[in-house]
Design a protein around this motif. Structure first.
Motif, PDB file in Angstrom:
ATOM      1  N   GLY A 152       0.811  -1.210   0.000  1.00 49.62           N
ATOM      2  CA  GLY A 152       0.000   0.000   0.000  1.00 49.62           C
ATOM      3  C   GLY A 152       0.843   1.259   0.000  1.00 49.62           C
ATOM      4  O   GLY A 152       2.078   1.212   0.055  1.00 49.62           O
ATOM      5  N   PRO A 153       0.199   2.418  -0.059  1.00 52.05           N
ATOM      6  CA  PRO A 153       0.918   3.694  -0.174  1.00 52.05           C
ATOM      7  C   PRO A 153       1.794   4.023   1.025  1.00 52.05           C
ATOM      8  O   PRO A 153       2.750   4.789   0.901  1.00 52.05           O
ATOM      9  CB  PRO A 153      -0.213   4.719  -0.342  1.00 52.05           C
ATOM     10  N   ALA A 154       1.498   3.463   2.180  1.00 55.19           N
ATOM     11  CA  ALA A 154       2.306   3.722   3.371  1.00 55.19           C
ATOM     12  C   ALA A 154       3.274   2.583   3.670  1.00 55.19           C
ATOM     13  O   ALA A 154       3.871   2.533   4.745  1.00 55.19           O
ATOM     14  CB  ALA A 154       1.399   3.970   4.569  1.00 55.19           C
ATOM     15  N   GLY A 155       3.416   1.649   2.720  1.00 56.34           N
ATOM     16  CA  GLY A 155       4.346   0.551   2.894  1.00 56.34           C
ATOM     17  C   GLY A 155       3.752  -0.688   3.519  1.00 56.34           C
ATOM     18  O   GLY A 155       4.444  -1.702   3.673  1.00 56.34           O
ATOM     19  N   GLU A 156       2.462  -0.646   3.874  1.00 58.48           N
ATOM     20  CA  GLU A 156       1.823  -1.811   4.442  1.00 58.48           C
ATOM     21  C   GLU A 156       1.595  -2.868   3.360  1.00 58.48           C
ATOM     22  O   GLU A 156       1.507  -2.550   2.177  1.00 58.48           O
ATOM     23  CB  GLU A 156       0.490  -1.441   5.102  1.00 58.48           C
ATOM     24  N   THR A 157       1.508  -4.133   3.754  1.00 60.81           N
ATOM     25  CA  THR A 157       1.324  -5.213   2.785  1.00 60.81           C
ATOM     26  C   THR A 157       0.081  -6.028   3.122  1.00 60.81           C
ATOM     27  O   THR A 157      -0.346  -6.084   4.286  1.00 60.81           O
ATOM     28  CB  THR A 157       2.544  -6.148   2.737  1.00 60.81           C
ATOM     29  N   ALA A 158      -0.472  -6.641   2.090  1.00 64.54           N
ATOM     30  CA  ALA A 158      -1.646  -7.491   2.269  1.00 64.54           C
ATOM     31  C   ALA A 158      -1.790  -8.373   1.034  1.00 64.54           C
ATOM     32  O   ALA A 158      -1.308  -8.033  -0.049  1.00 64.54           O
ATOM     33  CB  ALA A 158      -2.907  -6.650   2.472  1.00 64.54           C
ATOM     34  N   THR A 159      -2.436  -9.511   1.214  1.00 58.23           N
ATOM     35  CA  THR A 159      -2.774 -10.373   0.078  1.00 58.23           C
ATOM     36  C   THR A 159      -4.077  -9.885  -0.536  1.00 58.23           C
ATOM     37  O   THR A 159      -5.078  -9.713   0.173  1.00 58.23           O
ATOM     38  CB  THR A 159      -2.914 -11.837   0.517  1.00 58.23           C
ATOM     39  N   VAL A 160      -4.063  -9.636  -1.826  1.00 59.55           N
ATOM     40  CA  VAL A 160      -5.246  -9.119  -2.515  1.00 59.55           C
ATOM     41  C   VAL A 160      -5.585 -10.019  -3.697  1.00 59.55           C
ATOM     42  O   VAL A 160      -4.752 -10.806  -4.160  1.00 59.55           O
ATOM     43  CB  VAL A 160      -5.021  -7.670  -3.007  1.00 59.55           C
ATOM     44  N   ILE A 161      -6.803  -9.881  -4.160  1.00 56.00           N
ATOM     45  CA  ILE A 161      -7.271 -10.599  -5.351  1.00 56.00           C
ATOM     46  C   ILE A 161      -7.449  -9.600  -6.477  1.00 56.00           C
ATOM     47  O   ILE A 161      -7.995  -8.506  -6.276  1.00 56.00           O
ATOM     48  CB  ILE A 161      -8.606 -11.317  -5.074  1.00 56.00           C
ATOM     49  N   ASP A 162      -6.980  -9.950  -7.667  1.00 52.81           N
ATOM     50  CA  ASP A 162      -7.209  -9.148  -8.868  1.00 52.81           C
ATOM     51  C   ASP A 162      -8.161  -9.902  -9.792  1.00 52.81           C
ATOM     52  O   ASP A 162      -7.998 -11.114 -10.000  1.00 52.81           O
ATOM     53  CB  ASP A 162      -5.894  -8.898  -9.612  1.00 52.81           C
ATOM     54  N   ASN A 163      -9.128  -9.196 -10.327  1.00 56.15           N
ATOM     55  CA  ASN A 163     -10.010  -9.772 -11.344  1.00 56.15           C
ATOM     56  C   ASN A 163      -9.514  -9.317 -12.711  1.00 56.15           C
ATOM     57  O   ASN A 163      -9.516  -8.122 -13.006  1.00 56.15           O
ATOM     58  CB  ASN A 163     -11.454  -9.316 -11.120  1.00 56.15           C
ATOM     59  N   ILE A 164      -9.107 -10.261 -13.541  1.00 52.34           N
ATOM     60  CA  ILE A 164      -8.447  -9.944 -14.805  1.00 52.34           C
ATOM     61  C   ILE A 164      -9.298 -10.396 -15.978  1.00 52.34           C
ATOM     62  O   ILE A 164      -9.743 -11.555 -16.040  1.00 52.34           O
ATOM     63  CB  ILE A 164      -7.073 -10.638 -14.900  1.00 52.34           C
ATOM     64  N   LEU A 165      -9.508  -9.474 -16.912  1.00 52.55           N
ATOM     65  CA  LEU A 165     -10.156  -9.806 -18.180  1.00 52.55           C
ATOM     66  C   LEU A 165      -9.294  -9.255 -19.294  1.00 52.55           C
ATOM     67  O   LEU A 165      -9.014  -8.045 -19.343  1.00 52.55           O
ATOM     68  CB  LEU A 165     -11.563  -9.186 -18.240  1.00 52.55           C
ATOM     69  N   LEU A 166      -8.868 -10.128 -20.193  1.00 53.78           N
ATOM     70  CA  LEU A 166      -8.056  -9.730 -21.346  1.00 53.78           C
ATOM     71  C   LEU A 166      -8.816 -10.103 -22.608  1.00 53.78           C
ATOM     72  O   LEU A 166      -9.133 -11.277 -22.843  1.00 53.78           O
ATOM     73  CB  LEU A 166      -6.699 -10.446 -21.311  1.00 53.78           C
ATOM     74  N   VAL A 167      -9.135  -9.094 -23.402  1.00 53.32           N
ATOM     75  CA  VAL A 167      -9.943  -9.257 -24.607  1.00 53.32           C
ATOM     76  C   VAL A 167      -9.130  -8.849 -25.824  1.00 53.32           C
ATOM     77  O   VAL A 167      -8.419  -7.832 -25.778  1.00 53.32           O
ATOM     78  CB  VAL A 167     -11.230  -8.399 -24.505  1.00 53.32           C
ATOM     79  N   GLN A 168      -9.250  -9.605 -26.887  1.00 52.88           N
ATOM     80  CA  GLN A 168      -8.559  -9.266 -28.141  1.00 52.88           C
ATOM     81  C   GLN A 168      -9.583  -8.989 -29.242  1.00 52.88           C
ATOM     82  O   GLN A 168     -10.568  -9.714 -29.382  1.00 52.88           O
ATOM     83  CB  GLN A 168      -7.646 -10.398 -28.585  1.00 52.88           C
TER      84      GLN A 168
END
Length: 221
Positions: free
Chosen positions: A201-217
């Motif tokens: 994070g912006p203050a240097g804190e850390t965490a496990t996060v989930i990203d939702n990814i969509l890749l379209v061509q």
């Protein structure tokens, strides 16, 4: 090209003005601008041949700068005038101003002209009303044949997220694809998954996060 072009929204209610003021205040009061590239953009774009890229909601400009340093010609767009001006200044300081054009847009009202080989929408969220699927459909239509639209969304709430609503629903990649409703004869989904990663994070804190990814061509014009 070293340019900042402004596209002012029309006066259609206070909500639009509030959105611009909110993000302008956010970036005007930002203490540091040591922006880093989003890792999923780097992963996707690294093997690609450089071309024309569009960065939607460029913010501090980490993605636009990273792409330009690798030979891409980037149009970096944000609703905040401060954000686009600082991205332009950073590109100039790094000697890549000829590969970064900045434009101020309220994407609810206007969209940059041109055709692109890559459109990146990284964490394209806002606390204000926005027909996001309409903006992303417009982005898909702005692709050249063979071009890629990369959408990376939050899939979980980090401790530093501005939205801490415990009941928030993060649309899955499948739901996002359904909202876009793109003709499969012209666009194909190359990736739709929800990986976990360790984020800082912006203050240097850390965490496990989930990203939702969509890749379209875009497969056809």
């Amino acid at each position: 090209m070293d340019s900042t072009r402004r596209r002012r929204p029309t006066a259609e209610g206070a909500a639009d003005e509030d959105a611009e003021l909110f993000w302008e205040r956010h970036y005007r009061t930002r203490r540091t601008w040591d922006a880093r590239v989003n890792p999923l953009l780097a992963e996707t774009a690294a093997p690609l041949r450089p071309g024309a890229a569009l960065d939607l909601g460029c913010g501090a400009g980490g993605d636009a700068i990273w792409l330009a340093q690798r030979g891409w010609h980037v149009t970096a767009v944000d609703i905040s005038t401060t954000a686009v001006e600082r991205v332009r200044e950073r590109a100039r300081d790094l000697g890549i101003a000829d590969r970064v054009a900045t434009e101020q847009h309220d994407l609810a009202r206007s969209f940059p002209a041109g055709q692109f080989d890559l459109v990146s929408a990284q964490y394209f969220h806002t606390p204000f009303p926005l027909l996001r699927s309409r903006v992303l459909r417009t982005a898909a239509r702005a692709l050249r044949a063979g071009g890629l639209l990369l959408i990376v969304d939050h899939g979980s709430t980090a401790p530093w997220s501005w939205n801490q609503d415990p009941d928030i629903h993060y649309p899955t990649p499948t739901e996002i694809a359904a909202e876009l409703d793109l003709d499969p004869a012209h666009w194909s989904v190359l990736r739709a998954d929800m990986p976990r990663r360790r984020a800082t994070g912006p203050a240097g804190e850390t965490a496990t996060v989930i990203d939702n990814i969509l890749l379209v061509q875009r497969t056809a014009g």
